[in-house]
Design a protein around this motif. Structure first.
Motif: not given
Length: 462
Positions: A401-405, A435, A437, A455-457, A459
């Motif tokens: 999981t990579f956090f985007m925001k 995605i 949230q 917010m995370a993606q 992958v």
């Protein structure tokens, strides 16, 4: 957890309002999840709504009366008791007058028509307030008191003492709400003769008769009083039965008065707006003390929701320990910042971090007055949220999981060595296209320490 419930179809019943004497049509309609109980005045332009909310109680002289923006609902308690007694969570209650029909003075007919409509489960979990400590409200003038204690389910006991010869001390209890229909719903309202006379003299009981109220005779019946009653109730003859009540009515139970007080307590506490898991003990209850207690409880529940503190037992084995967490997350010491997972569902996660003096960041972060960096609190929250995000895939060990925001970050209090951080993260929307949230909270010492929207993606590792 149990699911919320409403009714399957629209149903109606007709009767007379106790205080107005007007013909009334009441219609029950299905309602969406999380809407609760709502009254609708069909006789007023725009069909205004009055939610069943303790904050709308304006007086309790002859029932529990609500008002919102000048729109009134009188004697709401018998209808609301039926809704709670059948474990209906969401319902629209339409009226073409200010008060529901009195029927026989109980909740019996409301229960019958709601069962005719059928009760159906909805696609949302039922919210329930779990009582963990004693909550009490007392009216020193009257000696009335309501206590709420921890219990495995909703229980109610009423203890009444009218300090009269004709009606003295009575008790009534239910140990589960499922007993309401058979043991409480047909308990009728009651009054003393001196109260009936006062109401008649002021024109405040136009829809009453001897079939919708038990009248206890607490004074001598004079010829003038007899004539007044005969005219009001349209009866040729009125007499007092050996048990001290006016005739044309037989008690359903020796303690029917106490059972009706229990019915009123259930109806009035419906105004809290949340199911209760706890035991209510009501001593000398009445609409005033009931609704004042409902207001107090409502404030307590709202404050707890605001703080949103998870109720967890740190002594119990966790759902996941640190080794199981490392099987899912790629983080390792000294950057693994969550020690346990206590709860994990499709929509929320609760995790724990024990903050010790041995944390490497304390060496350089205010070493004279060690404080956990806020960014690391957010990182620990994010790692806990990563567990929730990865629950949505069948093989989480193969994903990252990579956090985007990160939005709306707020730091409320310092976190220091010796604190236990409790993280709770909840999905704000279903996970779509990887995605995720989440609303995240971190608590220390029973208080909110940090909050943020993350917010995370998700992958897949290559």
């Amino acid at each position: 957890m149990a699911k919320q419930q409403t009714i399957k179809k629209e149903v109606s019943l007709e009767g007379v309002g106790l205080h107005t004497g007007n013909e009334v049509t009441l219609t029950f309609k299905p309602a969406p999840v999380n809407s609760g109980y709502c009254f609708v005045r069909k006789d007023i332009e725009g069909h205004p709504l009055v939610e069943a909310d303790a904050n709308y109680v304006v007086n309790t002289q002859r029932g529990t009366n609500l008002e919102k923006d000048g729109v009134s609902i009188q004697t709401s308690e018998h209808v609301l008791a039926a809704c709670v007694g059948l474990e209906i969570d969401n319902l629209i209650i339409e009226l073409n007058a200010s008060e529901p029909p009195i029927m026989d003075g109980s909740s019996k007919y409301f229960v019958q028509v709601l069962e005719e409509a059928g009760i159906e489960e909805q696609d949302a979990e039922r919210e329930e307030y779990v009582v963990n400590e004693v909550i009490c409200y007392r009216d020193d003038k009257t000696g009335s008191e309501i206590m709420l204690l921890p219990a495995d389910e909703y229980q109610v006991t009423t203890m009444v003492d009218f300090e009269t010869k004709v009606l003295g001390t009575q008790n009534a209890s239910i140990t589960t709400i499922s007993q309401f229909k058979e043991e409480i719903s047909n308990a009728r309202t009651f009054s003393f003769l001196h109260e009936i006379e006062m109401l008649l003299d002021h024109g405040l009981i136009k829809g009453g008769d001897l079939k919708n109220a038990i009248v206890y005779v607490d004074k001598e019946l004079s010829p003038a009083t007899m004539e007044k009653l005969r005219a009001a109730f349209k009866k040729d003859n009125i007499a007092v039965k050996p048990n001290g009540i006016l005739d044309n009515l037989t008690l359903h139970y020796p303690n029917e008065a106490a059972r009706h007080k229990l019915l009123d307590v259930i109806g009035d506490l419906a105004l809290v707006g949340t199911r209760i898991r706890g035991k209510v003990i009501a001593t000398k209850p009445g609409h005033k003390v009931n609704t004042n207690f409902a207001k107090k409880l409502s404030k307590i529940i709202k404050a707890e929701k605001r703080n949103n503190i998870p109720k967890i037992d740190l002594e119990k084995p966790p759902l996941m320990d640190v080794n199981e967490i490392m099987n899912i997350l790629p983080h390792r010491a000294p950057f693994l910042l969550v020690d346990k997972i206590i709860e994990l569902t499709d929509t929320h996660v609760v995790g724990v971090k024990n903050v010790t003096m041995n944390e490497p960041f304390f060496v350089g972060h205010f070493p004279g007055k060690p404080v956990m960096p806020g960014v690391l609190q957010v990182e620990a929250m994010a790692q806990t949220g990563g567990i929730l995000a990865l629950k949505s895939v069948p093989d989480p060990e193969n994903y990252l999981t990579f956090f985007m925001k990160i939005d709306n970050v707020k730091f409320k209090q310092q976190v220091v060595p010796g604190d236990t951080l409790i993280f709770k993260l909840e999905l704000l929307a279903p996970i779509r296209r990887g995605i995720c949230q989440m609303q995240g909270y971190a608590y220390a010492n029973g208080k909110l320490a940090t909050e943020a929207i993350l917010m995370a993606q998700i992958v897949k590792q290559k």
